[in-house]
Scaffold this active site. Structure first.
Site, short mmCIF file in Angstrom:
data_model
loop_
_atom_site.label_atom_id
_atom_site.label_comp_id
_atom_site.label_asym_id
_atom_site.label_seq_id
_atom_site.Cartn_x
_atom_site.Cartn_y
_atom_site.Cartn_z
N TYR A 174 0.77 -1.26 -0.05
CA TYR A 174 0.03 -0.06 -0.06
C TYR A 174 0.78 1.50 -0.04
O TYR A 174 0.40 2.26 0.39
CB TYR A 174 -0.84 0.10 1.36
N CYS A 195 14.27 -10.45 -2.97
CA CYS A 195 14.59 -9.94 -4.29
C CYS A 195 13.52 -9.40 -5.11
O CYS A 195 13.19 -9.80 -6.19
CB CYS A 195 15.20 -11.30 -5.14
N1 LLP Z 1 -14.93 -6.26 9.25
C1 LLP Z 1 -14.63 -6.58 8.03
C2 LLP Z 1 -15.74 -7.08 7.40
C3 LLP Z 1 -13.39 -6.32 7.31
O1 LLP Z 1 -13.37 -6.79 6.16
C4 LLP Z 1 -12.46 -5.74 8.05
C5 LLP Z 1 -11.01 -5.37 7.47
C6 LLP Z 1 -12.62 -5.26 9.35
C7 LLP Z 1 -13.69 -5.63 9.78
C8 LLP Z 1 -11.57 -4.62 10.25
O2 LLP Z 1 -11.02 -3.60 9.74
P1 LLP Z 1 -9.80 -2.79 10.65
O3 LLP Z 1 -10.75 -2.10 12.07
O4 LLP Z 1 -8.87 -3.43 10.98
O5 LLP Z 1 -9.68 -1.33 9.86
N2 LLP Z 1 -4.30 -5.24 5.24
C9 LLP Z 1 -5.02 -3.92 5.33
C10 LLP Z 1 -6.14 -3.98 5.99
C11 LLP Z 1 -7.35 -4.77 5.35
C12 LLP Z 1 -8.71 -4.97 6.09
C13 LLP Z 1 -9.68 -5.61 5.51
N3 LLP Z 1 -10.77 -5.88 6.29
C14 LLP Z 1 -3.78 -3.03 6.10
O6 LLP Z 1 -2.86 -3.48 6.40
O7 LLP Z 1 -3.98 -1.60 5.93
#
Ligand code: LLP
Length: 425
Positions: free
Chosen positions: A324, A350
């Site tokens: 990101y 790599c």
């Molecule tokens: N509920 C649902 C249905 C979700 O898809 C997600 C996250 C959450 C809750 C929790 O969201 P949070 O509170 O953590 O923002 N890998 C990415 C973030 C992907 C989030 C996916 N869904 C990053 O590292 O920024």
């Protein structure tokens, strides 16, 4: 600058400490790359939501995709937290850590029949369903098992969460949820299926959201639907506004849980829905600033165009910068006097995309330890074995001391499940 992760994270006489444990010492004791989490910090973050929701019907479901280490789940479950899961694997994990099935919501745009069966058998609180086809499949699976599946429909409210396109989920263009204008039809269909029991409504508009306004827009859109659905004779118990609350990685100033929850409750009250149960699915805001990734400087490589500081953690350990272009603070575990030139902090993988931070002013020598801050969410959870790199160890610190909560992977064990072809080599 206040350290993201304070007050658990502090610099004391030049040494970076998490809850009083010097990260440099932990790196020497457990090796690097090393994830270090603060239990008090996670519990404080949870308590902020709990306090804000006190006296209201509510359920906080930690989105365990952010960090699914068993000890993290155990600590949160013991503090009364529920869970948001997105796979059968997550279900197994959270039950193994002591989570209660009745406090689990099952999200995700593509659940398999086997996962549906598994979750029904476990007795999860609710399935967050994302399409008409999924309603039909879940109905059939539940009837085969002689039960009724509790469902909420995930509505896509078409609200711009103002976040990175890869982690925005509440726009029409995203694959998630049932379109707002088709939702009423979907509810009627769900209510007509004998294998389903309609329980609520949900949405999730994105992640790393730093404003309250998109949440209120989404809530308004949900409440419009709640009113229409109930007017058509289908009662709904709960409203689930998903997760997504952002954290400060650097200069961001997201609302805190208290502010967000107060705004949501005020809107529910204002629209006459104050008695309705509110569900939240926070991930990052519970664990993100409770963790750091500690890495060792391997080779400082000054160059003509750029200086590269090669460290032993890489994109396989922490993917967020590569995926990101996420900015995450990088701090020396022990401050060193002397000039601090500007470096790109990169890993040994790599790929030119393998970087953890760009243009960082650091005084470094080989063998020094650096900490990538705010790495408690979507760090280890997104780690891979790319380049046959074993995944990092994880430790949790608390008032009792330091706990190794995941052993470092051994390279030889990475190919344990693979098989050579028969015949001569
Ligand atoms: N509920 C649902 C249905 C979700 O898809 C997600 C996250 C959450 C809750 C929790 O969201 P949070 O509170 O953590 O923002 N890998 C990415 C973030 C992907 C989030 C996916 N869904 C990053 O590292 O920024």
């Amino acid at each position: 600058m206040t350290l993201p992760g304070a007050p658990s994270l502090a610099r004391v006489r030049g040494a970076l400490q998490l809850d009083g444990h010097a990260l440099d010492d932990l790196a020497r004791r457990y090796g690097t790359p090393l994830y270090v989490y603060s239990r008090p910090s996670m519990l404080r973050a949870l308590a902020a939501y709990q306090r804000a929701l006190q006296g209201r019907r509510h359920l906080i479901c930690y989105a365990m995709k952010a960090n699914a280490n068993l000890a993290v789940l155990q600590a949160l479950a013991a503090a009364g937290c529920g869970f948001d899961i997105v796979s059968g694997g997550e279900l197994e994990r959270v039950l193994a850590a002591g989570g209660q099935a009745g406090r689990i919501v099952f999200s995700g745009v593509g659940k398999t029949r086997a996962e549906m069966r598994q979750a029904l058998l476990a007795g999860v609180r609710c399935f967050n369903v994302e399409s008409l086809a999924e309603l039909d499949t879940l109905d059939a699976v539940a009837r085969e098992q002689g039960c009724r599946a509790p469902v909420s429909l995930r509505v896509n409210p078409d609200v711009d969460a103002g976040t990175h396109p890869y982690i925005a989920t509440g726009l029409k263009a995203n694959k998630f949820g049932i379109a707002h204008d088709q939702a009423l039809h979907a509810y009627r269909h769900a209510a007509s299926l004998p294998g389903l029991r309609v329980l609520g409504i949900d949405c999730h508009i994105g992640s790393q959201i730093v404003q309250v306004a998109p949440y209120l827009d989404a809530l308004d859109r949900l409440l419009d639907l709640v009113e229409a659905v109930e007017a058509s004779g289908i009662p709904l118990q709960h409203v689930d506004v998903g997760g997504g609350l952002g954290i400060a990685y650097g200069s961001e100033q997201p609302p805190d849980a208290t502010e967000l929850v107060a705004a949501l409750l005020a809107r529910l009250d204002a629209r006459g829905h104050g008695a309705r149960e509110l569900l939240l699915e926070p991930g990052r805001s519970l664990v993100g600033n409770a963790g750091v990734l500690v890495t060792e400087v391997l080779v400082p490589k000054p160059g003509v165009h750029k200086n590269f500081c090669v460290v032993d953690a890489a994109m396989n350990d922490l993917l967020r910068p590569a995926l990101y272009e996420a900015w995450m603070a990088i701090e020396p575990c022990v401050e060193r006097a002397g000039p601090a030139p500007t470096w790109d902090v990169v890993g040994p993988v790599c790929e030119s995309g393998d970087w953890l931070g760009r243009d960082r002013a650091l005084a470094v020598q080989p063998g020094d330890h650096l900490a990538v801050l705010s790495a408690g969410a979507y760090g280890m959870a997104m780690a891979s074995n790319y380049n046959s790199r074993p995944r990092a160890a994880e430790v949790m610190v608390d008032a009792d001391g330091v706990h190794l909560v995941r052993e470092r992977e051994q390279p030889g064990r990475l190919f344990e499940g693979e098989h050579l072809l028969p015949g001569p080599p």
